[in-house]
Scaffold this active site. Structure first.
Site, PDB file in Angstrom:
ATOM      1  CB  SER A  76      -0.908   0.005   1.095  1.00 19.25           C
ATOM      2  OG  SER A  76      -2.083  -0.966   0.884  1.00 19.25           O
ATOM      3  CE  LYS A  92      -4.264   1.820  -0.809  1.00 16.65           C
ATOM      4  NZ  LYS A  92      -4.493   0.861   0.263  1.00 16.65           N
ATOM      5  CB  SER A 130      -4.589   1.709   4.142  1.00 20.00           C
ATOM      6  OG  SER A 130      -3.550   1.153   3.159  1.00 20.00           O
TER       7      SER A 130
END
Length: 333
Positions: A59, A62, A113
């Site tokens: 993640s 991102k 997230s």
């Protein structure tokens, strides 16, 4: 390369530092398969281990998703959620038919997230999901990230989705120059879109000097973490990929960096850089000055080894106007 804005007679200023400078002091051992420490101001890598190894980043993907949203969307643009936005894994729990703003999605993306937030941003991009992912890769190319490749906007495992610790650190350092991005990733908790959000980045709670950035985990990637720290003058980004003990790793690397590196002024605001002869003018010579202070993070040993090369003509012809660029100072290590 850093260019100073013009005032009076300006000398353009360039900082050229090698990417693999020998790290100073005893660099602590860490659990990460790959790691890097980066100076935010210059983008220079201070130290790293397996920093160029290509690995999945979960993640922390991102960071790029949020950067594009901050750069290319209006913050108040409203998006209507559809079932197509749903995704496995971490979520901000978007509901079918709900309307949320881009800014709210970015908070859900970076604090919770939210894989669903990433999909919502991508699906509503001009050209759709594939165009958004293509833009992620185009932006990586623009930033010179040659070993970074995006397949998804949320970082779920996918073949060909990868980066390196060095390039992820450089991406995060650049993203922190975006005010909206910086505000979001430094937020510990917030109430957004009717949701109480708590940042997954525990370093924001553990460390008063932490300023961001993003956590990540998948079974394939392991624990991934990008953090940033500021002592009020200097700011660094730390990246660990596949690090079982990532919180401790980052605090150890932070302590090492601030103990061994500090900001060194290469030229001060208003400081005279060089004088140049003028032919055919009212004055025989002109002075070049720097409008802004130029600093770079260096160890004391490195500061003693910095060289300055003046790239400017010995003379010039009139007329010369205040604010004209007339050369460069190149600092090298």
């Amino acid at each position: 390369m850093i260019f100073l804005r013009k005032t009076a007679f300006i000398l353009l200023f360039a900082v050229l530092l090698t990417a693999n400078v020998r790290a100073e002091g005893n660099v602590p051992s860490v659990s990460a398969a790959a790691w890097a420490v980066c100076d935010v101001t210059s983008g220079r890598i201070l130290a790293g281990g397996n920093a160029d190894q290509v690995l999945p980043m979960a993640s922390t993907t991102k960071i790029m998703t949020a950067l594009i949203a901050c750069e290319e969307y209006r913050a108040d643009t409203e998006i209507t959620i559809t079932p197509e936005c749903y995704a496995e894994g971490s979520s901000m729990y978007l509901r079918d038919g709900e309307t949320v703003s881009v800014e709210e999605l970015v908070y859900g993306l970076m604090l919770m997230s939210g894989n669903d937030a990433a999909r919502a941003l991508a699906l509503n991009y001009e050209g759709g999901y594939d165009a958004f992912v293509a833009r992620m890769n185009e932006r990586a190319d623009e930033l010179g990230l040659e070993d970074t490749s995006f397949v998804t906007p949320n970082g779920l495992d996918a073949d060909g989705h990868h980066t390196t610790a060095r390039e992820l650190a450089r991406l995060a350092a650049y993203a922190l120059s975006n005010e909206t991005f910086r505000k979001v990733v430094s937020t510990t908790r917030a109430t957004v879109a009717g949701r109480s959000m708590y940042n997954h980045n525990k370093l924001l709670t553990f460390c008063d000097d932490c300023t961001g950035v993003k956590t990540g985990y998948t079974k394939k990637a392991g624990r991934c973490l990008v953090s940033s720290f500021s002592d009020g003058i200097n700011e660094i980004v730390i990246v660990t990929l596949n690090a079982p003990d990532d919180w401790r790793d980052h605090m150890k690397l932070r302590d090492w960096a601030f103990e061994n590196y500090s900001a060194h002024t290469l030229i001060g605001q208003g400081e005279t850089a060089v004088t140049i002869d003028v032919m055919g003018g009212d004055a025989d010579r002109m002075t070049t000055v720097a409008e802004a202070k130029a600093e770079v993070l260096l160890s004391e040993q490195e500061a003693a080894r910095v060289n300055c090369e003046i790239l400017a003509p010995h003379f010039t012809y009139a007329p010369v106007r205040a604010g004209d660029p007339c050369g460069e100072l190149v600092y090298s290590l």
